[in-house]
Design an enzyme around this catalytic site. Sequence first.
Site, mmCIF file in Angstrom:
data_model
loop_
_atom_site.group_PDB
_atom_site.id
_atom_site.type_symbol
_atom_site.label_atom_id
_atom_site.label_comp_id
_atom_site.label_asym_id
_atom_site.label_seq_id
_atom_site.Cartn_x
_atom_site.Cartn_y
_atom_site.Cartn_z
ATOM 1 N N ASP A 1 70.790 37.680 55.913
ATOM 2 C CA ASP A 1 71.762 37.780 54.833
ATOM 3 C C ASP A 1 71.119 37.113 53.614
ATOM 4 O O ASP A 1 71.026 35.889 53.538
ATOM 5 C CB ASP A 1 73.063 37.067 55.237
ATOM 6 C CG ASP A 1 74.115 37.070 54.115
ATOM 7 O OD1 ASP A 1 73.767 37.416 52.970
ATOM 8 O OD2 ASP A 1 75.277 36.708 54.406
ATOM 9 N N TYR B 1 77.682 31.205 54.966
ATOM 10 C CA TYR B 1 78.900 31.689 54.308
ATOM 11 C C TYR B 1 80.087 31.512 55.276
ATOM 12 O O TYR B 1 80.035 31.998 56.409
ATOM 13 C CB TYR B 1 78.747 33.148 53.879
ATOM 14 C CG TYR B 1 80.047 33.695 53.379
ATOM 15 C CD1 TYR B 1 80.636 33.161 52.240
ATOM 16 C CD2 TYR B 1 80.709 34.694 54.062
ATOM 17 C CE1 TYR B 1 81.866 33.624 51.792
ATOM 18 C CE2 TYR B 1 81.936 35.164 53.614
ATOM 19 C CZ TYR B 1 82.506 34.620 52.481
ATOM 20 O OH TYR B 1 83.724 35.062 52.051
ATOM 21 N N LYS C 1 78.400 41.297 45.229
ATOM 22 C CA LYS C 1 77.773 40.267 44.382
ATOM 23 C C LYS C 1 76.759 40.901 43.421
ATOM 24 O O LYS C 1 77.139 41.713 42.602
ATOM 25 C CB LYS C 1 77.148 39.195 45.276
ATOM 26 C CG LYS C 1 78.014 38.794 46.474
ATOM 27 C CD LYS C 1 79.353 38.188 46.077
ATOM 28 C CE LYS C 1 80.134 37.779 47.322
ATOM 29 N NZ LYS C 1 81.505 37.426 47.036
ATOM 30 N N ARG D 1 86.036 59.524 56.288
ATOM 31 C CA ARG D 1 85.768 58.283 57.025
ATOM 32 C C ARG D 1 84.293 58.159 57.428
ATOM 33 O O ARG D 1 83.835 57.111 57.851
ATOM 34 C CB ARG D 1 86.698 58.200 58.247
ATOM 35 C CG ARG D 1 86.588 56.934 59.038
ATOM 36 C CD ARG D 1 87.874 56.564 59.783
ATOM 37 N NE ARG D 1 88.531 57.674 60.430
ATOM 38 C CZ ARG D 1 88.106 58.268 61.549
ATOM 39 N NH1 ARG D 1 87.005 57.877 62.132
ATOM 40 N NH2 ARG D 1 88.794 59.252 62.073
HETATM 41 N N1 PLP Z 1 77.636 36.718 53.020
HETATM 42 C C1 PLP Z 1 77.532 35.912 51.950
HETATM 43 C C2 PLP Z 1 76.306 35.064 51.788
HETATM 44 C C3 PLP Z 1 78.561 35.853 51.009
HETATM 45 O O1 PLP Z 1 78.444 35.030 49.945
HETATM 46 C C4 PLP Z 1 79.720 36.647 51.200
HETATM 47 C C5 PLP Z 1 80.848 36.569 50.255
HETATM 48 O O2 PLP Z 1 80.943 35.676 49.435
HETATM 49 C C6 PLP Z 1 79.784 37.485 52.317
HETATM 50 C C7 PLP Z 1 78.724 37.490 53.201
HETATM 51 C C8 PLP Z 1 80.991 38.355 52.551
HETATM 52 O O3 PLP Z 1 81.039 39.383 51.608
HETATM 53 P P1 PLP Z 1 82.394 40.032 51.007
HETATM 54 O O4 PLP Z 1 83.099 38.967 50.237
HETATM 55 O O5 PLP Z 1 81.882 41.154 50.179
HETATM 56 O O6 PLP Z 1 83.204 40.502 52.166
#
Ligand code: PLP
Length: 386
Positions: free
Chosen positions: A180, A107, A205, A55
């Site tokens: 982000d 997002y 991604k 963990r």
């Molecule tokens: N931040 C952005 C800009 C995203 O596009 C995404 C997912 O599409 C996330 C965060 C969340 O990531 P995850 O889908 O890997 O949990």
Amino acid sequence: MTKQNDRKYSLATRIAQALHFIDPDTGSVVPAIQHAATYARDEEYKERKPYWYRRDGNQTTSLAEQIIAELENAEGTYLFSSGMSACTAAIEHLPAGAHIVVPRVMYHGVLAQIQIYEAKKRLFVSYYTAGNLDELASAIRPGETKLVWVETPNNPNWEVTDIAKAAEIAHAAGAKILVDATATPPCMTKALDLGADFSFHSATKYLNGHSDITAGVLSVRTVDEDWKEIYMVRKLGGTVLQSQDAWLLIRGMRTLFLRVEKSCKNALAIARHFEGHKHIEAVYYPGLPSDPGHEVAKRQTNGQFGGMMSIIVKGTEQNAIDVAKYCHLFYPATSLGGVESLIEHRKTVSGAGFPVHERLLRLSIGIEETEDLIHDLEQALERALG
Ligand code: PLP
């Protein structure tokens, strides 16, 4: 595990070789997957640091973290089992009642998570329009705001926020800033170098690039008490990235530079082709000189602009859905950053209440032949609207 050398090779070279990985026991140039959940103590009954229990991470996750720390120029990097669990750790580590500043459109999963915390009064939230630094500055409460959240370019409108300027504004008010930059991975955007305190990527991604894991990664410019709190959230919540997925991530990252270069070239060609198209009202892509974020994006994405764009289709919402339906090559699927191109009607996916244009189609441009992708969109548009 990695070999030191006097010469500093380029980042692209070092990442292609997973930091010149050589297994010290076997000479293998590919790491083994460390599956153990627990580790035996030594003859003195001491832990054989730094690994003691699954963990808390292991050799496989650590190697993936080292590679990302190198990409990000980070003092510390932690991998999580999804982008959302990494974002949740960044939110969760804040003291109860903290004030944060976030974009109105970002997002949808992260926004939903923040709003759940807001509804429970765990956090107080002020909003700004993504890319608008004046609004960002007015939303901050000097001396009180703990964190400014920037997503650039943001989902799904791809508005660009100037990271360096946003960091200056946040720091002048005593706040930290998290960026982000999932849509422009760290071979293009180095948020920490631009002044961010934390850099976040959904490693599901571009970093992975093959749509076969979920993963999230947080990196930090300076290790401090906040970073230790984030570490504790991961450790106690058990949200570390699992071994098999860390291994897939390492494999995917070896081709990061190559994949991203091709996606960006494809995206630029597609955006240019469809700007002003008879069936398209607007193309949102920072690589187009007509895009309001173009100049800032050019500076902070290494002149590459990324593989994500959105199009506003003319006609009705159903016409837009039909375009997604009629594509043969673009997969009608969510997510982004993989080698395969995806198309999605964002309103269907983000759900009721999320502010998104009803005729917006989000495109994640992969590494296929440019002409094949253009042809696919052309035929789908013609069938839906011709
Ligand atoms: N931040 C952005 C800009 C995203 O596009 C995404 C997912 O599409 C996330 C965060 C969340 O990531 P995850 O889908 O890997 O949990």
